[in-house]
Design a protein around this motif. Sequence first.
Motif, PDB file in Angstrom:
ATOM      1  N   TYR A 146       0.853  -1.191   0.000  1.00 18.38           N
ATOM      2  CA  TYR A 146       0.000   0.000   0.000  1.00 18.38           C
ATOM      3  C   TYR A 146       0.890   1.242   0.000  1.00 18.38           C
ATOM      4  O   TYR A 146       2.016   1.218   0.500  1.00 18.38           O
ATOM      5  CB  TYR A 146      -0.994  -0.002   1.160  1.00 18.38           C
ATOM      6  CG  TYR A 146      -0.427   0.081   2.556  1.00 18.38           C
ATOM      7  CD1 TYR A 146      -0.376   1.293   3.235  1.00 18.38           C
ATOM      8  CD2 TYR A 146       0.013  -1.057   3.225  1.00 18.38           C
ATOM      9  CE1 TYR A 146       0.108   1.385   4.534  1.00 18.38           C
ATOM     10  CE2 TYR A 146       0.502  -0.991   4.519  1.00 18.38           C
ATOM     11  CZ  TYR A 146       0.548   0.229   5.174  1.00 18.38           C
ATOM     12  OH  TYR A 146       1.030   0.306   6.459  1.00 18.38           O
ATOM     13  N   ASP A 158      -0.390   4.577   0.733  1.00 21.04           N
ATOM     14  CA  ASP A 158      -1.144   5.705   1.286  1.00 21.04           C
ATOM     15  C   ASP A 158      -0.227   6.854   1.702  1.00 21.04           C
ATOM     16  O   ASP A 158      -0.499   8.030   1.415  1.00 21.04           O
ATOM     17  CB  ASP A 158      -1.974   5.249   2.488  1.00 21.04           C
ATOM     18  CG  ASP A 158      -2.993   4.188   2.131  1.00 21.04           C
ATOM     19  OD1 ASP A 158      -2.614   3.208   1.472  1.00 21.04           O
ATOM     20  OD2 ASP A 158      -4.167   4.332   2.511  1.00 21.04           O
ATOM     21  N   SER A 186      -3.951   4.514   7.854  1.00 22.11           N
ATOM     22  CA  SER A 186      -4.584   4.432   6.535  1.00 22.11           C
ATOM     23  C   SER A 186      -3.890   3.331   5.731  1.00 22.11           C
ATOM     24  O   SER A 186      -2.705   3.425   5.422  1.00 22.11           O
ATOM     25  CB  SER A 186      -4.468   5.769   5.812  1.00 22.11           C
ATOM     26  OG  SER A 186      -5.040   5.688   4.526  1.00 22.11           O
ATOM     27  N   THR A 203      -4.675   1.198   2.320  1.00 23.27           N
ATOM     28  CA  THR A 203      -5.494   0.921   1.140  1.00 23.27           C
ATOM     29  C   THR A 203      -4.717  -0.054   0.267  1.00 23.27           C
ATOM     30  O   THR A 203      -3.822   0.343  -0.485  1.00 23.27           O
ATOM     31  CB  THR A 203      -5.795   2.206   0.351  1.00 23.27           C
ATOM     32  OG1 THR A 203      -6.323   3.193   1.237  1.00 23.27           O
ATOM     33  CG2 THR A 203      -6.796   1.931  -0.762  1.00 23.27           C
ATOM     34  N   ARG A 213     -14.669  -1.212  -4.604  1.00 16.98           N
ATOM     35  CA  ARG A 213     -14.666   0.174  -5.064  1.00 16.98           C
ATOM     36  C   ARG A 213     -15.824   0.398  -6.039  1.00 16.98           C
ATOM     37  O   ARG A 213     -16.182  -0.466  -6.813  1.00 16.98           O
ATOM     38  CB  ARG A 213     -13.333   0.537  -5.712  1.00 16.98           C
ATOM     39  CG  ARG A 213     -12.993  -0.224  -6.981  1.00 16.98           C
ATOM     40  CD  ARG A 213     -11.709   0.355  -7.579  1.00 16.98           C
ATOM     41  NE  ARG A 213     -11.510  -0.120  -8.924  1.00 16.98           N
ATOM     42  CZ  ARG A 213     -10.703  -1.109  -9.260  1.00 16.98           C
ATOM     43  NH1 ARG A 213     -10.027  -1.738  -8.342  1.00 16.98           N
ATOM     44  NH2 ARG A 213     -10.553  -1.468 -10.519  1.00 16.98           N
ATOM     45  N   THR A 221      -8.115   5.228  -5.949  1.00 15.51           N
ATOM     46  CA  THR A 221      -8.003   5.032  -4.514  1.00 15.51           C
ATOM     47  C   THR A 221      -6.630   5.476  -4.019  1.00 15.51           C
ATOM     48  O   THR A 221      -5.681   5.624  -4.789  1.00 15.51           O
ATOM     49  CB  THR A 221      -8.221   3.552  -4.162  1.00 15.51           C
ATOM     50  OG1 THR A 221      -7.431   2.739  -5.042  1.00 15.51           O
ATOM     51  CG2 THR A 221      -9.668   3.166  -4.322  1.00 15.51           C
ATOM     52  N   ARG A 222      -6.541   5.652  -2.715  1.00 13.70           N
ATOM     53  CA  ARG A 222      -5.315   6.142  -2.098  1.00 13.70           C
ATOM     54  C   ARG A 222      -4.112   5.291  -2.501  1.00 13.70           C
ATOM     55  O   ARG A 222      -4.112   4.078  -2.348  1.00 13.70           O
ATOM     56  CB  ARG A 222      -5.440   6.124  -0.582  1.00 13.70           C
ATOM     57  CG  ARG A 222      -6.495   7.065  -0.028  1.00 13.70           C
ATOM     58  CD  ARG A 222      -6.569   6.977   1.494  1.00 13.70           C
ATOM     59  NE  ARG A 222      -7.571   7.907   2.025  1.00 13.70           N
ATOM     60  CZ  ARG A 222      -7.801   8.085   3.326  1.00 13.70           C
ATOM     61  NH1 ARG A 222      -7.106   7.405   4.214  1.00 13.70           N
ATOM     62  NH2 ARG A 222      -8.715   8.955   3.717  1.00 13.70           N
TER      63      ARG A 222
END
Length: 675
Positions: A339, A341, A355, A357, A425, A431-432
């Motif tokens: 991820y 983020d 966070s 994602t 989604r 998305t992040r």
Amino acid sequence: GDNDGYNDCNYVLKNDDFSDGTFRIQKSGRYCLGEDISFNPRPGSADRPNDYGAWWPVNEKLYPGSVKHDNGGWALGFFAALSIETSHVELDLMGYEISMAKEFYLQQRFCNLIEVQNAPFNFGQGPANFGQSVQRIKNVHIKNGRLGRSSHNGIHGFDVDNVCVSNLKIYNFEVAGLQFNGFNDVDIRNVDIGPSATDVPFWGYYSHGRFSLSGFDLIDKLEKKYVRFQGDRELSLQQIRDNLRDCLDIAYRFEMGKNTDYDDTKHPLYHICVEMFRNPFRLPDGSALYGMIFNSFGLAVQGFGDSENEDKSDGSKLYLENINIKGLYLNVNEIPTLYFDRCEGYYFNEDGTPSITPVLGRFGDTFDCRRAMKYEDWTRLDRGFGDRNSGYSLGDVKYHGNPLADAQVALGIFSAPFFSNWGLRADADNTRGKETFYRWATDYGSKHDSLPSCARFACNTDAMFHLNKGIIGIRLDGIENAVLNNVNIKNLHNESPLGSYACGAYDGPFDGGQPSGLLREGYMGTDIRGISIINGGTTEVYGSCVIDGCVSSYGDVIGIHLMDDAQVYLDNGGRDMSVANLECGGSVSSTLYDRLMNDAWSPYPNNFYECNIKAERLDDRRFDAFPYDNGGRGGQGYFDSDLVGYVYPKRAVQAECRELFFDRNGERRRRLVEA
């Protein structure tokens, strides 16, 4: 008796009734099997097993969602051999068996033999939009026969009332013998479950490939759209799709042992395709394996107690009698998930949690960064970073690609926004962190040749970013008014390897683990729980309750795990309950143990303890000193061996937890955790 004849059967089902796909029961009545059913719908050929429509529904009217992969139960193919979609149905197997044919089993890695609903998930859940028109189904009885090979569950149902399952043997499954989510009044009697599947052909990546292939069907002008990957490797979407299809075909033929018109060994992708998809351990590789699982509402793929029980239709009135669960085997493929983020300024969510994602594909499929590297580096990342891995760093992680990874990247860039609620989604893929991901994987603009220092991994997750939980004989999540009468759970073997070190020595969901994991538990894919119960109030246990022969090669074993608002009443003062022959870390040698301790890879993420019964409030874990401690609010940490407030009558059972260690002579020992 029930099996004396077919005079009172309204419908007699034979293989011809299943040749076009799922047999959909949409009228009330008594349905009987007339022969063993080997489910092999719309078969393709070994020469071209992944052509359009091969083992896949292509009729939107008969199988909603099948053409547009959207807004219908069949959006990801034949999710069931037989679906019960209406109330007042009796299904009598008449002593016969339903199973997936091997050819179909390879191609559809997501199929329940019997589904009590018209879709595999509630609206808004799962990796696709499976439609909205789900009605509660009532008064269903499934009985008298065998449920064999399946790539998911023997029986799965949700939003149901008054369901009875009796006199069945369920075996050769990859997720659970049976599962019910969101129900009122389920009665299960005289059911033998196991052994689970021990000849699983493919990793979860094969399913990713099959679904990704269908994603290209929704994009036009494939030959005129291009992706330039890292290393100045430019491919059209048509080439990316063809590479993926060729790769899937090669893996399928390899597994079937088929001689075809193609000499696959000469294909430039042959080696990578076989290595990418073939499961060398032949055991299920998903996050968890169950004998039975009952969840209050919706999916049970994340943490314990994630689903709220808000009314009586969310998991109430469960009766289990004469249940034998024997022989569950698992080898989780943990996937450290990227991820980004932080790279885009997202550090925390509104509730203060980190966070995270994850980088996922078009169908909720985890992007496996390890397999996107050069083949010789596939195992490097799991050994961690820094001095403990020869100075390995994020700067050494470069995108090399493979047919599946290339497809995941291409679909992320070119797929249209999903205007319906498609799994994880509902909008264009912005998305992040995704922009940073594309800059790493592709050769456009201000690219990242290697992973930037802001990249992170989340561990303790599987091929769908589900939380790894290991083997659980019976799982009750938020189930009220549950009664167990004569339940035997034996021979649970978790052969999953040690947790990855890509996320460091994490102890839970906030320092490197999957976001719904348990605090102070570290890696969970190696664990075994005979019975786990969270919330729901009191579960009553009558007659014999035996948990015996649970061995985890590299993790923990708990006989009965009681969490939060979960109590157990034991009839006859607990004298008919037995928890025996539990073994944690069964394959851990003294040499490995010493290395884990010296390198500080234990107790986190890998720890080794065993408990006959463990009872706790999960919130108290933040006060604990170690995984087997129980709610020491002063930071002391203690173990409540009397189970006060959890097990009735008081002192019916004495709880014990022991940790694995090795003495000075290198001999395996257990050390009692004191109260």
